[in-house]
Design an enzyme around this catalytic site. Structure first.
Site, PDB file in Angstrom:
ATOM      1  CG  ASP A 124      38.164  55.045  38.300  1.00 51.30           C
ATOM      2  OD1 ASP A 124      37.777  54.774  38.887  1.00 51.30           O
ATOM      3  OD2 ASP A 124      38.288  54.146  37.499  1.00 51.30           O
ATOM      4  CG  LEU A 126      50.177  60.217  34.714  1.00 54.67           C
ATOM      5  CD1 LEU A 126      50.552  61.444  34.444  1.00 54.67           C
ATOM      6  CD2 LEU A 126      48.821  60.279  33.865  1.00 54.67           C
ATOM      7  CG  ASP A 180      42.397  47.625  39.598  1.00 53.51           C
ATOM      8  OD1 ASP A 180      41.393  47.619  40.853  1.00 53.51           O
ATOM      9  OD2 ASP A 180      43.499  48.731  40.620  1.00 53.51           O
ATOM     10  CB  CYS A 238      49.330  46.047  39.457  1.00 54.21           C
ATOM     11  SG  CYS A 238      48.755  45.267  38.276  1.00 54.21           S
ATOM     12  CB  CYS A 249      28.384  28.034  37.007  1.00 55.60           C
ATOM     13  SG  CYS A 249      28.133  29.445  37.484  1.00 55.60           S
ATOM     14  CB  CYS A 290      25.548  31.343  35.146  1.00 55.86           C
ATOM     15  SG  CYS A 290      26.859  29.954  34.383  1.00 55.86           S
TER      16      CYS A 290
END
Length: 270
Positions: free
Chosen positions: A60, A69, A128, A186, A243, A246
């Site tokens: 991260d 939090l 995210d 978000c 795809c 793949c």
């Protein structure tokens, strides 16, 4: 051989016929990388640490913020301003000293991700944003690494496990990222704080099952969770022969960073 303390710590695993002493040894020898020490990564990291997965990587670039939090349970108020990887490492080591926590401070990108994931058995995508999710998928497929994808938004969550060239990959379902601003972030739409606890724990479960070699992974099945109605729904999928990654004639043969920077938590629409 286990120490007496380890026998007591992992006793509830050891008495399971699906785990036993051999299975617990597999967990202690296992290596899992969690990309994203936020909402999804928090429960995944804590449960994998408690389970005794021997090496856990945490990647991260962000610092802990007050708004984290409400859902990122591995971080405390006193951690505000600290790097998330350091905050997570401190809690994980406090839970279980058997576990070696490796921190990867910084952004995951096309230049560093393949070398990073190469050292791990299983990857958890706790990011995210779509750019990171496509990058993780592409790198895992290219390196032959199984991984758990998940996304959350509002009261809705989803997850699927990808086993390269054996099951549906992320690009089999979504060949390219959606247009910018097509789906709210978000921060725009919100997310209920308990939701990532459910989805992140499912991701940790998939990692444990993978290391043990037990049960059926969530392959070719997109599991969708509606917390408001308390319902799970499963969508069966198949590998896409067309795809771009793949498929039979792939057009994506090198990693690239998608030009998409919005923090988008989820691809699910009700």
């Amino acid at each position: 051989m286990f120490t007496e303390e380890q026998i007591e710590r992992y006793s509830r695993h050891i008495i399971l016929k699906e785990v036993g002493g051999k299975g617990q040894k597999k967990l202690l020898d296992g290596r899992v990388l969690i990309i994203g020490a936020g909402a999804l990564g928090s429960p995944a990291a804590l449960y994998l640490t408690a389970a005794g997965v021997g090496t856990l990587g945490v990647a991260d670039a962000d610092d802990v913020e007050l708004s984290n939090l409400q859902r990122q349970v591995i971080h405390f108020t006193s951690d505000i301003g600290r790097p998330k990887v350091q905050s997570a490492k401190e809690k994980m080591e406090a839970v279980n000293s058997d576990v070696r926590v490796v921190t990867h401070q910084g952004w995951v990108n096309a230049d560093n991700i393949r070398a990073m994931i190469r050292d791990y058995d299983f990857i958890i995508d706790g990011t995210d944003n779509f750019a990171a999710k496509f990058l993780i998928n592409d790198a895992c497929v290219m390196e032959g690494k199984s991984y758990s994808h998940a996304g959350i938004l509002g009261f809705f969550g989803q997850t699927i496990t990808v086993v390269p060239y054996e099951s549906t990959c992320y690009r089999c379902i979504f060949p390219k990222p959606p247009p910018r601003d097509a789906i709210p972030t978000c921060s725009q739409a919100g997310v209920i704080g308990v939701l990532p606890g459910v989805i992140g724990t499912l991701q940790a479960t998939e990692a444990v099952k993978f290391l043990l070699g037990k049960g059926e992974l969530l392959k070719n099945r997109l599991l969708m969770y509606d917390a408001l109605d308390m319902q799970f729904r499963e969508v069966n999928l198949k590998r896409n022969p067309n795809c771009p990654l793949c498929g039979e004639a792939p057009t994506i043969t090198e990693l690239r960073d998608e030009d998409e920077a919005a923090n988008i938590c989820n691809i699910h629409q009700k």
